[in-house]
Each structure stands twice: as C-alpha cells, then as structure tokens.
Design a protein around this motif. Structure first.
Motif, PDB file in Angstrom:
ATOM      1  N   ARG A  81      39.921  39.702  29.683  1.00 13.74           N
ATOM      2  CA  ARG A  81      39.955  39.617  31.148  1.00 13.74           C
ATOM      3  C   ARG A  81      40.735  40.771  31.760  1.00 13.74           C
ATOM      4  O   ARG A  81      40.330  41.347  32.762  1.00 13.74           O
ATOM      5  CB  ARG A  81      40.550  38.288  31.594  1.00 13.74           C
ATOM      6  CG  ARG A  81      39.620  37.134  31.381  1.00 13.74           C
ATOM      7  CD  ARG A  81      40.277  35.835  31.807  1.00 13.74           C
ATOM      8  NE  ARG A  81      39.345  34.758  31.663  1.00 13.74           N
ATOM      9  CZ  ARG A  81      38.782  34.125  32.686  1.00 13.74           C
ATOM     10  NH1 ARG A  81      39.080  34.456  33.909  1.00 13.74           N
ATOM     11  NH2 ARG A  81      37.932  33.153  32.463  1.00 13.74           N
ATOM     12  N   VAL A  82      41.870  41.089  31.160  1.00 13.92           N
ATOM     13  CA  VAL A  82      42.677  42.207  31.662  1.00 13.92           C
ATOM     14  C   VAL A  82      41.904  43.516  31.507  1.00 13.92           C
ATOM     15  O   VAL A  82      41.895  44.354  32.410  1.00 13.92           O
ATOM     16  CB  VAL A  82      44.041  42.276  30.944  1.00 13.92           C
ATOM     17  CG1 VAL A  82      44.783  43.548  31.303  1.00 13.92           C
ATOM     18  CG2 VAL A  82      44.882  41.052  31.294  1.00 13.92           C
ATOM     19  N   ASN A  84      38.717  43.943  31.565  1.00 15.18           N
ATOM     20  CA  ASN A  84      37.687  43.999  32.607  1.00 15.18           C
ATOM     21  C   ASN A  84      38.277  44.322  33.969  1.00 15.18           C
ATOM     22  O   ASN A  84      37.687  45.081  34.734  1.00 15.18           O
ATOM     23  CB  ASN A  84      36.912  42.679  32.665  1.00 15.18           C
ATOM     24  CG  ASN A  84      35.955  42.535  31.505  1.00 15.18           C
ATOM     25  OD1 ASN A  84      35.503  43.521  30.930  1.00 15.18           O
ATOM     26  ND2 ASN A  84      35.651  41.300  31.151  1.00 15.18           N
ATOM     27  N   LYS A  85      39.439  43.770  34.280  1.00 16.74           N
ATOM     28  CA  LYS A  85      40.080  44.048  35.578  1.00 16.74           C
ATOM     29  C   LYS A  85      40.507  45.508  35.692  1.00 16.74           C
ATOM     30  O   LYS A  85      40.445  46.091  36.765  1.00 16.74           O
ATOM     31  CB  LYS A  85      41.309  43.150  35.778  1.00 16.74           C
ATOM     32  CG  LYS A  85      41.000  41.702  35.929  1.00 16.74           C
ATOM     33  CD  LYS A  85      40.472  41.403  37.295  1.00 16.74           C
ATOM     34  CE  LYS A  85      40.295  39.902  37.451  1.00 16.74           C
ATOM     35  NZ  LYS A  85      39.706  39.531  38.704  1.00 16.74           N
ATOM     36  N   LEU A  86      40.952  46.081  34.594  1.00 19.15           N
ATOM     37  CA  LEU A  86      41.473  47.456  34.624  1.00 19.15           C
ATOM     38  C   LEU A  86      40.442  48.505  34.214  1.00 19.15           C
ATOM     39  O   LEU A  86      40.748  49.694  34.198  1.00 19.15           O
ATOM     40  CB  LEU A  86      42.710  47.561  33.715  1.00 19.15           C
ATOM     41  CG  LEU A  86      43.893  46.682  34.103  1.00 19.15           C
ATOM     42  CD1 LEU A  86      45.023  46.848  33.104  1.00 19.15           C
ATOM     43  CD2 LEU A  86      44.374  46.989  35.509  1.00 19.15           C
ATOM     44  N   GLU A  89      40.081  52.265  35.570  1.00 14.49           N
ATOM     45  CA  GLU A  89      41.346  52.723  36.158  1.00 14.49           C
ATOM     46  C   GLU A  89      41.936  53.845  35.309  1.00 14.49           C
ATOM     47  O   GLU A  89      41.810  53.838  34.085  1.00 14.49           O
ATOM     48  CB  GLU A  89      42.355  51.576  36.230  1.00 14.49           C
ATOM     49  CG  GLU A  89      41.955  50.447  37.131  1.00 14.49           C
ATOM     50  CD  GLU A  89      42.182  50.755  38.595  1.00 14.49           C
ATOM     51  OE1 GLU A  89      43.076  51.563  38.912  1.00 14.49           O
ATOM     52  OE2 GLU A  89      41.440  50.196  39.414  1.00 14.49           O
ATOM     53  N   TYR A 104      48.611  41.340  35.920  1.00 14.91           N
ATOM     54  CA  TYR A 104      47.664  40.364  35.389  1.00 14.91           C
ATOM     55  C   TYR A 104      48.285  39.443  34.330  1.00 14.91           C
ATOM     56  O   TYR A 104      47.672  38.475  33.938  1.00 14.91           O
ATOM     57  CB  TYR A 104      46.434  41.078  34.802  1.00 14.91           C
ATOM     58  CG  TYR A 104      45.678  41.798  35.864  1.00 14.91           C
ATOM     59  CD1 TYR A 104      44.897  41.094  36.783  1.00 14.91           C
ATOM     60  CD2 TYR A 104      45.756  43.164  35.998  1.00 14.91           C
ATOM     61  CE1 TYR A 104      44.221  41.751  37.779  1.00 14.91           C
ATOM     62  CE2 TYR A 104      45.070  43.833  36.992  1.00 14.91           C
ATOM     63  CZ  TYR A 104      44.302  43.113  37.882  1.00 14.91           C
ATOM     64  OH  TYR A 104      43.628  43.766  38.874  1.00 14.91           O
TER      65      TYR A 104
END
Length: 107
Positions: A81-82, A84-86, A89, A104
C-alpha cells in the motif's frame, strides 16, 4: 528515525532512538491508558535493556511464537500500500523519503 549508512539496528539504537519515537507517537495518538505492543523474537526486542525500558513505560508485550511466517503482515499488507501511494514520487534526500514513509506508517 533514520539509521546511519552502514550501521545495524542493535539494542542500543532500538532503545535510545527508536523506542522514544514510538512512545511519543503512541502517547500522542492514543487516549487509552493500557498500551500493548507486539515484538518478535529478534535480539534487540528481547534484550534486558529493551525489557527494562518497556516495563518502566508500563508497556505490555504480547507473546510471539518461536517461528511463525504468517505474523509478518507488513510484507503483505502495509508495504504494498505504501509503495502504491509513493509510486512515481522522487525525493531529493533520504530524510524527505523517510518523512513521506512516516505519513503512511504512523505509530
């Protein structure tokens, strides 16, 4: 709470750097008086110093079986999940990347 290059996580680092940050986050975000923490059986978690500090902070530990590969949910739940969020970046330095990760992974 970054570890310097080429350093290893040991009991001293865990008790002087990591745990105080964890306590600060827990106390800030928790209205409960009772705090229970799960540690696995690695040496830094089982050291006399770590145990002494946790007892002093009135932190309870849950038991951990000697070997249980299914008790590592971070690999299967949190880290993807982390990632995918980052995704996509770019960070100019390690400190900024660590701060983004902390967003996160609040304690």
């Amino acid at each position: 709470m970054l570890l310097e290059n080429r350093k290893t996580v040991n009991s001293e680092w865990y008790t002087t750097i990591c745990l105080p940050e964890i306590f600060k986050g827990i106390r800030k975000n928790s209205l409960q008086r009772r705090i229970i923490r799960h540690h696995d059986n690695v040496s830094r978690h089982m050291s006399t110093e770590t145990t002494r500090i946790l007892e002093g902070q009135k932190i309870e530990l849950t038991d951990h079986p000697p070997y249980s590969p299914d008790l590592a949910p971070n690999y299967f739940y949190l880290f993807p999940r982390v990632k995918n969020k980052l995704r996509g970046e770019r960070f100019p330095c390690r400190e900024e990347a660590a701060e983004a990760l902390k967003m996160y992974c609040m304690f």
